[in-house]
Write a protein that holds these residues in place. Structure first.
Motif, short mmCIF file in Angstrom:
data_model
loop_
_atom_site.label_atom_id
_atom_site.label_comp_id
_atom_site.label_asym_id
_atom_site.label_seq_id
_atom_site.Cartn_x
_atom_site.Cartn_y
_atom_site.Cartn_z
N GLN A 134 -6.14 13.55 -8.00
CA GLN A 134 -5.39 12.31 -7.74
C GLN A 134 -4.95 12.25 -6.28
O GLN A 134 -5.12 11.24 -5.61
N VAL A 159 -8.71 -1.55 5.71
CA VAL A 159 -9.12 -2.94 5.50
C VAL A 159 -7.95 -3.88 5.77
O VAL A 159 -8.13 -4.96 6.32
N ALA A 193 0.83 -1.21 0.00
CA ALA A 193 0.00 0.00 0.00
C ALA A 193 0.86 1.25 0.00
O ALA A 193 0.58 2.21 -0.72
N LEU A 203 -8.72 3.92 2.84
CA LEU A 203 -9.66 2.79 2.89
C LEU A 203 -8.91 1.46 2.82
O LEU A 203 -9.16 0.54 3.61
N PHE A 204 -7.95 1.37 1.88
CA PHE A 204 -7.15 0.15 1.74
C PHE A 204 -6.43 -0.17 3.05
O PHE A 204 -6.45 -1.31 3.52
N ILE A 251 -8.90 6.66 -1.17
CA ILE A 251 -8.89 5.23 -1.48
C ILE A 251 -7.80 4.52 -0.70
O ILE A 251 -8.01 3.42 -0.16
N VAL A 270 -8.36 12.30 -3.86
CA VAL A 270 -9.23 11.12 -3.92
C VAL A 270 -8.43 9.84 -3.72
O VAL A 270 -8.78 9.01 -2.87
N TYR A 271 -7.34 9.68 -4.49
CA TYR A 271 -6.61 8.41 -4.41
C TYR A 271 -5.83 8.30 -3.10
O TYR A 271 -6.06 7.40 -2.29
#
Lengths: 103, 170
Positions: B57, B72, B31, B68-69, B65, B60-61
Protein backbone atom coordinates in the motif's frame (compact mmCIF):
# COMPACT_ATOMS: atom_id res chain seq x y z
CA UNK A 1 -7.22 -12.00 22.72
CA UNK A 2 -4.68 -11.22 20.05
CA UNK A 3 -7.39 -9.83 17.77
CA UNK A 4 -10.89 -9.29 19.09
CA UNK A 5 -12.30 -7.10 16.32
CA UNK A 6 -15.41 -8.63 14.70
CA UNK A 7 -15.29 -8.98 10.94
CA UNK A 8 -18.57 -7.06 10.63
CA UNK A 9 -16.84 -3.91 11.91
CA UNK A 10 -14.48 -4.05 8.95
CA UNK A 11 -17.42 -4.56 6.57
CA UNK A 12 -19.28 -1.54 7.99
CA UNK A 13 -16.13 0.61 7.76
CA UNK A 14 -15.60 -0.49 4.15
CA UNK A 15 -19.24 0.33 3.37
CA UNK A 16 -18.79 3.84 4.74
CA UNK A 17 -15.59 4.38 2.74
CA UNK A 18 -17.30 3.01 -0.40
CA UNK A 19 -20.24 5.39 0.07
CA UNK A 20 -17.91 8.38 0.43
CA UNK A 21 -16.17 7.31 -2.79
CA UNK A 22 -19.46 6.99 -4.69
CA UNK A 23 -20.54 10.44 -3.45
CA UNK A 24 -17.27 11.81 -4.82
CA UNK A 25 -17.74 10.15 -8.21
CA UNK A 26 -21.33 11.38 -8.56
CA UNK A 27 -21.02 14.95 -7.30
CA UNK A 28 -17.58 16.35 -8.20
CA UNK A 29 -16.84 18.20 -11.42
CA UNK A 30 -13.07 17.80 -11.46
CA UNK A 31 -12.10 14.64 -13.35
CA UNK A 32 -8.93 14.18 -11.27
CA UNK A 33 -10.95 14.12 -8.04
CA UNK A 34 -13.36 11.64 -9.64
CA UNK A 35 -10.34 9.38 -10.25
CA UNK A 36 -9.28 9.84 -6.60
CA UNK A 37 -12.78 8.81 -5.50
CA UNK A 38 -12.41 5.64 -7.56
CA UNK A 39 -9.22 4.94 -5.60
CA UNK A 40 -11.28 5.31 -2.38
CA UNK A 41 -13.78 2.75 -3.70
CA UNK A 42 -10.99 0.29 -4.58
CA UNK A 43 -9.53 0.68 -1.08
CA UNK A 44 -12.92 -0.14 0.45
CA UNK A 45 -12.98 -3.33 -1.65
CA UNK A 46 -9.49 -4.20 -0.42
CA UNK A 47 -10.52 -3.81 3.23
CA UNK A 48 -13.35 -6.28 2.62
CA UNK A 49 -11.05 -8.73 0.87
CA UNK A 50 -8.48 -8.66 3.66
CA UNK A 51 -11.20 -8.92 6.34
CA UNK A 52 -12.58 -12.10 4.80
CA UNK A 53 -9.06 -13.37 4.20
CA UNK A 54 -8.49 -13.08 7.94
CA UNK A 55 -11.89 -14.56 8.76
CA UNK A 56 -11.36 -17.68 6.66
CA UNK A 57 -7.70 -17.94 7.71
CA UNK A 58 -6.68 -18.04 4.06
CA UNK A 59 -4.19 -15.84 2.31
CA UNK A 60 -6.12 -15.88 -0.99
CA UNK A 61 -7.99 -12.67 -0.17
CA UNK A 62 -4.70 -10.82 0.27
CA UNK A 63 -3.49 -12.16 -3.08
CA UNK A 64 -6.70 -10.79 -4.64
CA UNK A 65 -6.08 -7.46 -2.91
CA UNK A 66 -2.70 -7.31 -4.62
CA UNK A 67 -4.41 -7.83 -7.99
CA UNK A 68 -6.84 -5.02 -7.12
CA UNK A 69 -3.88 -2.73 -6.36
CA UNK A 70 -2.35 -3.71 -9.73
CA UNK A 71 -5.59 -2.76 -11.44
CA UNK A 72 -5.67 0.53 -9.53
CA UNK A 73 -2.18 1.37 -10.78
CA UNK A 74 -3.10 0.55 -14.39
CA UNK A 75 -6.34 2.52 -14.08
CA UNK A 76 -4.57 5.55 -12.65
CA UNK A 77 -1.96 5.53 -15.44
CA UNK A 78 -4.58 5.21 -18.20
CA UNK A 79 -6.98 7.69 -16.58
CA UNK A 80 -4.35 10.35 -16.05
CA UNK A 81 -3.08 9.86 -19.63
CA UNK A 82 -6.65 10.41 -20.82
CA UNK A 83 -6.93 13.55 -18.69
CA UNK A 84 -3.73 14.97 -20.21
CA UNK A 85 -4.93 14.21 -23.75
CA UNK A 86 -8.31 15.74 -22.92
CA UNK A 87 -6.80 18.87 -21.38
CA UNK A 88 -4.69 19.34 -24.50
CA UNK A 89 -7.79 19.25 -26.72
CA UNK A 90 -10.48 20.94 -24.61
CA UNK A 91 -8.48 22.93 -22.01
CA UNK A 92 -10.82 21.83 -19.20
CA UNK A 93 -10.90 19.19 -16.48
CA UNK A 94 -14.58 19.62 -15.63
CA UNK A 95 -16.65 16.52 -16.24
CA UNK A 96 -19.78 18.44 -17.25
CA UNK A 97 -17.98 20.45 -19.94
CA UNK A 98 -16.78 17.31 -21.69
CA UNK A 99 -19.81 16.75 -23.90
CA UNK A 100 -18.30 15.91 -27.28
CA UNK A 101 -20.50 12.83 -27.65
CA UNK A 102 -23.70 14.70 -26.71
CA UNK A 103 -25.91 16.20 -29.40
CA UNK B 1 -8.98 -3.40 24.29
CA UNK B 2 -6.01 -1.97 22.45
CA UNK B 3 -7.01 -3.31 18.97
CA UNK B 4 -10.46 -1.72 19.31
CA UNK B 5 -8.97 1.67 20.21
CA UNK B 6 -6.61 1.43 17.25
CA UNK B 7 -9.49 0.40 14.98
CA UNK B 8 -11.68 3.36 15.94
CA UNK B 9 -8.76 5.77 15.69
CA UNK B 10 -7.84 4.52 12.19
CA UNK B 11 -11.49 4.45 11.11
CA UNK B 12 -11.99 8.05 12.25
CA UNK B 13 -8.85 9.23 10.44
CA UNK B 14 -9.85 7.29 7.31
CA UNK B 15 -13.42 8.54 7.08
CA UNK B 16 -12.66 12.17 8.00
CA UNK B 17 -9.85 12.43 5.46
CA UNK B 18 -11.96 10.63 2.83
CA UNK B 19 -14.70 13.24 3.30
CA UNK B 20 -12.07 15.96 3.05
CA UNK B 21 -10.82 14.39 -0.22
CA UNK B 22 -14.19 14.85 -1.90
CA UNK B 23 -14.97 18.29 -0.46
CA UNK B 24 -11.74 20.26 -0.94
CA UNK B 25 -11.81 22.88 -3.66
CA UNK B 26 -8.12 22.59 -4.50
CA UNK B 27 -7.12 19.29 -6.08
CA UNK B 28 -3.69 19.33 -4.40
CA UNK B 29 -5.36 19.42 -0.97
CA UNK B 30 -7.56 16.50 -2.04
CA UNK B 31 -4.46 14.54 -3.04
CA UNK B 32 -2.78 15.19 0.33
CA UNK B 33 -5.91 14.07 2.22
CA UNK B 34 -6.08 11.01 -0.02
CA UNK B 35 -2.55 10.15 1.13
CA UNK B 36 -3.78 10.35 4.75
CA UNK B 37 -6.68 8.04 3.86
CA UNK B 38 -4.33 5.54 2.22
CA UNK B 39 -2.07 5.50 5.30
CA UNK B 40 -5.12 4.82 7.51
CA UNK B 41 -6.15 1.95 5.22
CA UNK B 42 -2.60 0.62 5.58
CA UNK B 43 -3.04 0.77 9.36
CA UNK B 44 -6.23 -1.27 9.02
CA UNK B 45 -4.23 -3.85 7.01
CA UNK B 46 -1.72 -4.02 9.85
CA UNK B 47 -4.60 -4.57 12.29
CA UNK B 48 -5.78 -7.43 10.06
CA UNK B 49 -2.32 -9.04 10.17
CA UNK B 50 -1.62 -8.32 6.50
CA UNK B 51 1.82 -6.78 6.89
CA UNK B 52 2.87 -7.34 3.29
CA UNK B 53 -0.18 -5.44 2.03
CA UNK B 54 0.77 -2.51 4.26
CA UNK B 55 4.15 -2.36 2.55
CA UNK B 56 2.55 -2.69 -0.89
CA UNK B 57 0.00 0.00 0.00
CA UNK B 58 2.68 2.50 0.98
CA UNK B 59 5.08 1.68 -1.87
CA UNK B 60 2.56 1.42 -4.72
CA UNK B 61 -0.22 3.79 -3.65
CA UNK B 62 1.55 6.53 -1.74
CA UNK B 63 4.87 6.21 -3.55
CA UNK B 64 3.63 5.54 -7.07
CA UNK B 65 0.03 6.41 -7.78
CA UNK B 66 -0.17 9.55 -5.65
CA UNK B 67 3.04 10.95 -7.18
CA UNK B 68 1.45 10.36 -10.60
CA UNK B 69 -1.70 12.20 -9.45
CA UNK B 70 0.31 15.15 -8.14
CA UNK B 71 2.29 15.36 -11.39
CA UNK B 72 -0.89 15.50 -13.45
CA UNK B 73 -2.42 18.09 -11.11
CA UNK B 74 0.68 20.24 -11.70
CA UNK B 75 0.43 19.66 -15.48
CA UNK B 76 -3.18 20.72 -15.93
CA UNK B 77 -3.91 24.30 -15.07
CA UNK B 78 -6.14 24.51 -12.02
CA UNK B 79 -6.18 28.25 -11.33
CA UNK B 80 -9.53 28.48 -13.08
CA UNK B 81 -10.98 25.37 -11.47
CA UNK B 82 -10.27 26.63 -7.94
CA UNK B 83 -12.54 29.62 -8.50
CA UNK B 84 -15.39 27.61 -10.00
CA UNK B 85 -17.99 25.69 -8.03
CA UNK B 86 -16.49 22.27 -7.21
CA UNK B 87 -19.72 20.28 -7.49
CA UNK B 88 -21.60 19.36 -10.61
CA UNK B 89 -25.18 20.37 -11.37
CA UNK B 90 -26.67 17.00 -10.39
CA UNK B 91 -24.96 16.88 -6.98
CA UNK B 92 -28.27 16.71 -5.07
CA UNK B 93 -29.49 13.78 -7.17
CA UNK B 94 -26.16 12.01 -6.68
CA UNK B 95 -26.28 12.56 -2.92
CA UNK B 96 -29.84 11.21 -2.69
CA UNK B 97 -28.81 8.17 -4.76
CA UNK B 98 -25.90 7.41 -2.46
CA UNK B 99 -28.06 7.90 0.64
CA UNK B 100 -30.54 5.35 -0.73
CA UNK B 101 -27.66 2.97 -1.51
CA UNK B 102 -26.17 3.35 1.99
CA UNK B 103 -29.62 2.88 3.52
CA UNK B 104 -30.00 -0.39 1.63
CA UNK B 105 -26.57 -1.58 2.76
CA UNK B 106 -27.24 -0.55 6.38
CA UNK B 107 -30.60 -2.35 6.28
CA UNK B 108 -28.85 -5.48 5.04
CA UNK B 109 -26.24 -5.28 7.79
CA UNK B 110 -28.93 -4.74 10.42
CA UNK B 111 -30.85 -7.82 9.37
CA UNK B 112 -27.75 -9.96 9.00
CA UNK B 113 -26.62 -9.06 12.50
CA UNK B 114 -30.10 -9.58 13.98
CA UNK B 115 -30.47 -12.90 12.16
CA UNK B 116 -27.52 -14.32 14.03
CA UNK B 117 -25.06 -14.15 11.15
CA UNK B 118 -22.87 -11.69 13.08
CA UNK B 119 -19.42 -12.77 12.10
CA UNK B 120 -17.46 -13.70 15.22
CA UNK B 121 -13.97 -12.32 15.66
CA UNK B 122 -11.52 -14.23 13.56
CA UNK B 123 -8.93 -16.15 15.46
CA UNK B 124 -5.33 -15.30 14.81
CA UNK B 125 -4.00 -17.45 12.03
CA UNK B 126 -1.32 -19.87 13.16
CA UNK B 127 1.79 -18.05 12.05
CA UNK B 128 3.85 -20.94 10.79
CA UNK B 129 5.38 -18.90 8.00
CA UNK B 130 5.55 -15.15 7.58
CA UNK B 131 2.78 -13.24 5.90
CA UNK B 132 5.03 -12.29 2.99
CA UNK B 133 6.09 -15.89 2.43
CA UNK B 134 2.47 -17.10 2.48
CA UNK B 135 1.41 -14.47 -0.08
CA UNK B 136 4.41 -15.25 -2.26
CA UNK B 137 3.57 -18.93 -2.27
CA UNK B 138 -0.08 -18.19 -3.06
CA UNK B 139 0.80 -15.77 -5.86
CA UNK B 140 3.49 -17.79 -7.59
CA UNK B 141 2.00 -21.24 -7.04
CA UNK B 142 -1.80 -21.03 -7.11
CA UNK B 143 -2.19 -17.75 -9.01
CA UNK B 144 0.65 -18.00 -11.51
CA UNK B 145 -1.50 -17.38 -14.60
CA UNK B 146 -3.29 -14.35 -13.07
CA UNK B 147 0.12 -12.88 -12.16
CA UNK B 148 1.22 -13.22 -15.78
CA UNK B 149 -2.04 -11.66 -17.00
CA UNK B 150 -1.60 -8.79 -14.52
CA UNK B 151 1.92 -8.16 -15.82
CA UNK B 152 0.60 -8.00 -19.40
CA UNK B 153 -2.14 -5.64 -18.19
CA UNK B 154 0.47 -3.34 -16.66
CA UNK B 155 2.49 -3.39 -19.88
CA UNK B 156 -0.61 -2.50 -21.93
CA UNK B 157 -1.49 0.27 -19.48
CA UNK B 158 2.03 1.69 -19.70
CA UNK B 159 2.05 1.69 -23.50
CA UNK B 160 -1.47 3.11 -23.59
CA UNK B 161 -0.62 5.95 -21.20
CA UNK B 162 2.47 6.87 -23.26
CA UNK B 163 0.49 6.80 -26.52
CA UNK B 164 -2.34 8.93 -25.12
CA UNK B 165 -0.20 11.49 -23.35
CA UNK B 166 2.39 12.08 -26.10
CA UNK B 167 2.14 15.00 -28.44
CA UNK B 168 0.88 14.43 -31.96
CA UNK B 169 3.72 14.02 -34.45
CA UNK B 170 2.93 16.12 -37.49
Amino acid sequence: MSNAIPTSWYLILATALFSVGVIGVLTRRNVIIILMSIELILNAVNINLVAFSQYFRSVDGQAFAIFVITDAAAEAAIGLGLIIALFRNKATVNADEIDLLKW
Amino acid sequence: MLPQIAFFLLAAVMLISAVLVITRRNAVHSAVWLIATLFAVGGIYLLQQAEFLLAVQIIVYVGGIMVLFLFVIMLVNLDVAVRQTPFSRQWLLGLVTVLVLSGELAWGFYHEIRGGFALPPANAAPATAGNTQAIGLALYRNYMLPVEIASVLLLVAMVGAVVMAKKKLD
